[in-house]
Design a protein around this motif. Structure first.
Motif, PDB file in Angstrom:
ATOM      1  N   SER A 106     -64.323  -2.175  -1.649  1.00  0.00           N
ATOM      2  CA  SER A 106     -63.168  -3.003  -1.286  1.00  0.00           C
ATOM      3  C   SER A 106     -62.397  -2.375  -0.137  1.00  0.00           C
ATOM      4  O   SER A 106     -62.536  -1.193   0.169  1.00  0.00           O
ATOM      5  N   ARG A 107     -61.564  -3.198   0.470  1.00  0.00           N
ATOM      6  CA  ARG A 107     -60.705  -2.748   1.567  1.00  0.00           C
ATOM      7  C   ARG A 107     -59.502  -2.018   0.979  1.00  0.00           C
ATOM      8  O   ARG A 107     -59.056  -2.325  -0.118  1.00  0.00           O
ATOM      9  N   THR A 108     -58.955  -1.118   1.790  1.00  0.00           N
ATOM     10  CA  THR A 108     -57.709  -0.473   1.386  1.00  0.00           C
ATOM     11  C   THR A 108     -56.564  -1.444   1.633  1.00  0.00           C
ATOM     12  O   THR A 108     -56.710  -2.444   2.356  1.00  0.00           O
ATOM     13  N   GLU A 122     -55.655  -6.633   8.811  1.00  0.00           N
ATOM     14  CA  GLU A 122     -56.398  -7.879   9.014  1.00  0.00           C
ATOM     15  C   GLU A 122     -55.466  -9.089   8.945  1.00  0.00           C
ATOM     16  O   GLU A 122     -55.551  -9.999   9.777  1.00  0.00           O
ATOM     17  N   THR A 157     -65.141  -7.008  11.441  1.00  0.00           N
ATOM     18  CA  THR A 157     -65.737  -8.195  10.816  1.00  0.00           C
ATOM     19  C   THR A 157     -65.133  -9.481  11.376  1.00  0.00           C
ATOM     20  O   THR A 157     -65.785 -10.517  11.375  1.00  0.00           O
ATOM     21  N   GLU A 177     -55.907  -1.680   5.344  1.00  0.00           N
ATOM     22  CA  GLU A 177     -56.899  -2.497   6.054  1.00  0.00           C
ATOM     23  C   GLU A 177     -56.637  -3.987   5.838  1.00  0.00           C
ATOM     24  O   GLU A 177     -56.733  -4.788   6.775  1.00  0.00           O
ATOM     25  N   SER A 178     -56.297  -4.358   4.630  1.00  0.00           N
ATOM     26  CA  SER A 178     -55.984  -5.763   4.342  1.00  0.00           C
ATOM     27  C   SER A 178     -54.749  -6.207   5.113  1.00  0.00           C
ATOM     28  O   SER A 178     -54.707  -7.321   5.652  1.00  0.00           O
ATOM     29  N   ALA A 204     -61.396  -1.883  10.845  1.00  0.00           N
ATOM     30  CA  ALA A 204     -61.003  -2.895   9.858  1.00  0.00           C
ATOM     31  C   ALA A 204     -61.068  -4.305  10.446  1.00  0.00           C
ATOM     32  O   ALA A 204     -61.167  -5.280   9.701  1.00  0.00           O
TER      33      ALA A 204
END
Length: 172
Positions: free
Chosen positions: A122-124, A131, A36, A127-128, A33
């Motif tokens: 999309s991110r879970t 980040e 990026t 994961e968001s 995650a």
């Protein structure tokens, strides 16, 4: 990535960190995650550091002291590989997050629906959150100024991650 020949790194204390030929590197010590933001383990000036770090993490198993030692080595290997202090700090934060992920329930990914694998749009939520916590931690650590001292970076990172997650992660 599978190594074609033996690879090693000699840390500032004179310890040699060896990774044998045929060893498989998966870059898992930095959660995907964050790739990026931090970068893939297969590119950049830290690529060689990721080779010895992956092996050191596997060798550490569940030993938190050995994992911390491996993470400090990773910082040194990043610097030796050409990373700036700031880049090495950001990468170090990424591997520390990888080490403590099991202790932070908000970062645990949900099980994917049966039969669903591969790319997603999309991110879970986890994961968001991971980040966002990485960004907050990095801002906190770097706000105190760049310092090329792994012990100080470790202290700052522990403090920041504990504050951001609301969980005492010092020593984990």
């Amino acid at each position: 990535m599978r190594l074609l020949s033996d690879f090693s790194f000699l840390d500032p204390d004179g310890k040699e960190w060896r990774t044998p030929a045929a060893y498989v590197i998966d870059g898992a010590s930095i959660p995907k995650a964050l790739w990026t933001l931090v970068g893939s383990p297969y590119t950049g000036d830290y690529r060689r550091a990721s080779v010895v770090h992956d092996k050191a993490c596997d060798d550490a198993g569940g030993d938190t002291a050995a994992r911390r030692t491996a993470d400090r080595m990773f910082y040194h290997a990043c610097r030796a590989g050409g990373c700036s202090v700031a880049e090495a700090i950001l990468l170090y934060i990424g591997v520390r997050i990888g080490a403590i992920t099991p202790h932070v329930p908000a970062w645990s990914p949900p099980d994917p629906p049966a039969g669903i694998h591969g790319p997603r749009l999309s991110r879970t939520t986890s994961e968001s959150r991971l980040e966002a916590d990485y960004r907050l931690t990095a801002e906190h650590v770097l706000r105190q100024g760049e310092v090329d001292d792994p012990s100080e970076i470790e202290r700052r990172t522990d403090e920041a991650l504990s504050a951001v997650t609301g969980i005492d992660l010092r020593g984990k």
